[in-house]
Write an enzyme that holds these catalytic residues in place. Structure first.
Site, short mmCIF file in Angstrom:
data_model
loop_
_atom_site.label_atom_id
_atom_site.label_comp_id
_atom_site.label_asym_id
_atom_site.label_seq_id
_atom_site.Cartn_x
_atom_site.Cartn_y
_atom_site.Cartn_z
N TYR A 54 10.58 4.10 -12.80
CA TYR A 54 9.67 2.99 -13.10
C TYR A 54 9.86 2.53 -14.54
O TYR A 54 9.41 3.18 -15.49
CB TYR A 54 8.22 3.41 -12.89
CG TYR A 54 7.84 3.74 -11.46
CD1 TYR A 54 8.67 3.40 -10.39
CD2 TYR A 54 6.65 4.39 -11.16
CE1 TYR A 54 8.32 3.71 -9.08
CE2 TYR A 54 6.29 4.69 -9.86
CZ TYR A 54 7.13 4.36 -8.82
OH TYR A 54 6.78 4.66 -7.53
N GLY A 200 0.28 -6.97 -3.62
CA GLY A 200 -0.47 -8.08 -4.16
C GLY A 200 -1.01 -9.05 -3.13
O GLY A 200 -1.83 -9.91 -3.47
#
Length: 319
Positions: A54, A200
């Protein structure tokens, strides 16, 4: 916040995924990320999830800077970003990655350590043995596997008990219902649901196609490419209307639905800013609520695959 079991620990029923701290969905900065972590703890979240890939270590470094030692922390290794992207599961590489993660996290021990993707030519029993040795040495508290099939879980668990499996699961990604959720339940393994807010789509406002080309994962993901995106937004608009009528936040209702699928399931939504944490308050869903959600968003409603062919490498498919 209600608690759920994760290995030997009780953690908040909702965890926190920190992938967005690495910048994959948009710009962020250390101060904003640190404030978000503080707000998550204030909201009752105790389990935090990161990975060495990440932001190529950025997310782990932020957590290390934050310095909270009382949280339950998971990280991952196994993906080499490339190009081309590939994976490694050999013991020497896993140990090397773990030492790097511990250094960035400023810890001597991590509660949960995942293999991010399975390397097909490394027997899963060999991998489980490696993880068992790390547990015996006190480097990790337990181990997990990500994006795997039920058969892989059964084999690994027979060699050395698995703590958790982390696969994608949400209202629009239902594949784990075809055996993986049940296998985790039967073996006493926690199921950690990543992307429970559909990257999202179940956020505060409908998504717009303004993804950063070449950076944002969604830019080339089939579900976010037209005409699929418009079809998915239209379907989810009906769910948004239901949430508004019931007085729920969209994110809270989506998380409540995931939580209702089993007591062994721990969703790990993520956000870059503390502001969105208020949307994660989960309502108590009645049987009638669940039936209405099922009517509005029936299993398989999503247009497009959850990954494109270029994103499917080393993801185990079993149905």
């Amino acid at each position: 916040m209600k608690q759920r079991r994760l290995g030997k620990s009780n953690v908040g029923a909702i965890g926190f995924g920190t992938m967005s701290f690495g910048g994959i969905f948009g710009a962020t900065d250390n101060a904003t990320s640190l404030a978000c972590l503080d707000a998550a703890v204030d909201a009752g979240i105790s389990h935090f999830d990161t990975a060495d890939i990440y932001g190529m270590g950025v997310s782990e470094q932020i957590i290390g800077t934050w310095g909270r030692q009382s949280i339950h922390l998971a990280t991952k290794c196994g993906i080499l970003n490339g190009p081309p992207r590939t994976v490694r599961n050999d013991e020497a590489y896993i140990r090397q990655c773990l030492e790097g993660s511990l250094r960035r996290l400023k810890r001597e021990h991590v509660d949960l350590y995942y293999i991010h993707r399975r390397q097909p030519d490394v027997p899963i029993e060999e991998l489980a043995g490696t993880m068992g040795r790390l547990i015996a040495e006190g480097k990790i508290g337990g181990y997990g596997l990500s994006e795997i099939a039920p058969a892989t879980l059964r084999r690994a668990h027979a060699e050395y008990p698995v703590t958790a499996v982390q696969n994608e699961y949400s209202l629009w990604t239902r594949l784990p219902e075809l055996g993986l959720l049940q296998t985790c339940r039967d073996l006493g393994v926690a199921f950690v649901a990543f992307s429970p807010l559909a990257r999202g789509m179940f956020g505060r406002a409908p998504l717009k196609r303004d993804f950063r080309e070449g950076i944002d994962f969604r830019d080339t993901n089939p579900r976010f490419v037209e005409p699929n995106l418009s079809a998915n937004l239209a379907a989810i608009a009906r769910f948004r209307d239901l949430c508004a009528a019931r007085g729920w936040t969209v994110a809270g209702a989506a998380l409540a639905w995931v939580l209702a699928q089993g007591d062994h399931i721990i969703p790990i939504p993520g956000t870059r800013t503390a502001d969105h944490l208020g949307d994660w308050q989960v309502p108590e869903l009645t049987a009638a609520d669940m039936a209405e959600i099922q009517r509005i968003l029936p299993v398989g409603f999503a247009h497009g695959d959850r990954y494109g062919d270029h994103q499917l490498a080393y993801v185990e498919r079993y149905c």
